[in-house]
Enzyme design. Structure first.
Site, short mmCIF file in Angstrom:
data_model
loop_
_atom_site.label_atom_id
_atom_site.label_comp_id
_atom_site.label_asym_id
_atom_site.label_seq_id
_atom_site.Cartn_x
_atom_site.Cartn_y
_atom_site.Cartn_z
N TYR A 14 49.01 39.59 47.46
CA TYR A 14 48.75 39.22 46.07
C TYR A 14 50.02 39.14 45.22
O TYR A 14 49.95 38.74 44.06
CB TYR A 14 47.77 40.20 45.43
CG TYR A 14 46.41 40.18 46.09
CD1 TYR A 14 45.57 39.08 45.99
CD2 TYR A 14 45.97 41.27 46.85
CE1 TYR A 14 44.34 39.06 46.62
CE2 TYR A 14 44.74 41.25 47.47
CZ TYR A 14 43.92 40.15 47.35
OH TYR A 14 42.71 40.12 47.97
N HIS A 19 47.14 36.57 38.87
CA HIS A 19 46.44 37.81 38.50
C HIS A 19 47.38 39.01 38.46
O HIS A 19 47.05 40.03 37.86
CB HIS A 19 45.32 38.07 39.52
CG HIS A 19 43.96 38.26 38.92
ND1 HIS A 19 43.66 38.12 37.58
CD2 HIS A 19 42.79 38.60 39.50
CE1 HIS A 19 42.39 38.35 37.37
NE2 HIS A 19 41.83 38.66 38.51
N TYR A 64 42.27 47.47 42.92
CA TYR A 64 41.92 46.07 42.81
C TYR A 64 41.48 45.81 41.37
O TYR A 64 40.99 46.70 40.68
CB TYR A 64 40.87 45.60 43.83
CG TYR A 64 41.43 45.61 45.23
CD1 TYR A 64 42.22 44.56 45.67
CD2 TYR A 64 41.20 46.67 46.08
CE1 TYR A 64 42.77 44.57 46.95
CE2 TYR A 64 41.74 46.70 47.35
CZ TYR A 64 42.53 45.64 47.78
OH TYR A 64 43.07 45.66 49.03
N ASN A 66 39.13 44.34 39.60
CA ASN A 66 37.80 44.53 39.01
C ASN A 66 37.45 45.99 38.77
O ASN A 66 36.47 46.27 38.07
CB ASN A 66 36.73 43.88 39.88
CG ASN A 66 36.89 42.38 39.96
OD1 ASN A 66 37.76 41.80 39.32
ND2 ASN A 66 36.07 41.74 40.76
N ASN A 113 37.82 40.48 34.34
CA ASN A 113 37.08 41.59 34.95
C ASN A 113 37.83 42.92 34.93
O ASN A 113 37.21 43.97 34.86
CB ASN A 113 36.66 41.23 36.37
CG ASN A 113 35.56 40.18 36.37
OD1 ASN A 113 34.73 40.12 35.47
ND2 ASN A 113 35.57 39.32 37.38
#
Length: 191
Positions: A14, A19, A64, A66, A113
């Site tokens: 990632y 994000h 993560y 969320n 989120n």
């Protein structure tokens, strides 16, 4: 004591995605002020140090995106941090053009989120945040957009935006959030 939280997803795959711009901001801050973010605490990586005379904890949640609140809320509770004045969250924003930033004292999650989970677990949406523009999703696939990487031009814009984020954090620490909003907010349509 101030908590400065940058949102992102753990794991190498990632790194460099839209994000993870919050993690990138924490990296820039940690490098400038010599604060290593390598201690595990409350489902996050943290680093403790000083910025311009203020005690800070830099935070990268490892839950993560969320589930970011599972790190942020317990840290705020443990360190007795007042979310309204001693917490700032840095996240990506698809409603802003790439590289622009928006400083806010409070607000909705705006469909994000990570912010939604923090709001739910803090029990309040009244905490400062710095939103970094990563560009609008144009093909309807939001997951691919936020987990995608920048082209060269957008990468330059995001890299340049980190100075603005750093300046906004420094003003936040000095109790000058209004000044940060006046200096760095752009006139763009938001939620």
């Amino acid at each position: 004591m101030f908590l400065i939280v940058g949102l992102g997803n753990p794991e190498r795959k990632y790194e460099g995605t839209r994000h993870n711009v919050g993690f990138e901001a924490i990296d820039v801050i940690s490098k400038k002020y010599g604060i290593e973010v390598n201690q595990k605490e409350q489902k996050g990586l943290v680093g403790k140090g000083m910025i311009n005379g203020y005690k800070v904890i830099l935070v990268k949640p490892q839950t993560y995106m969320n589930l970011s609140g599972e790190c942020v809320a317990p840290l705020a509770d443990y360190y007795d941090v007042d979310p309204e004045t001693e917490l700032v969250v840095i996240s990506d924003d698809v409603s802003l053009s790439t590289g622009n930033i928006r400083v806010r004292k409070k607000g909705s999650a705006g469909g994000h989120n990570g912010l939604k989970n923090i709001i739910a677990l803090l029990g309040s949406n009244v905490f400062p945040r710095i939103r970094v523009g990563v560009g609008e999703c144009t093909d309807g696939d939001m997951v691919s957009h936020v987990l995608g990487r920048y082209d060269a031009e957008d990468r330059e814009r995001v890299d340049a935006s980190m100075e603005k984020v750093l300046g906004a954090v420094e003003l936040f620490l000095a109790g000058e959030l209004d000044a940060a909003m006046n200096k760095y907010n752009v006139k763009e349509k938001l939620d």
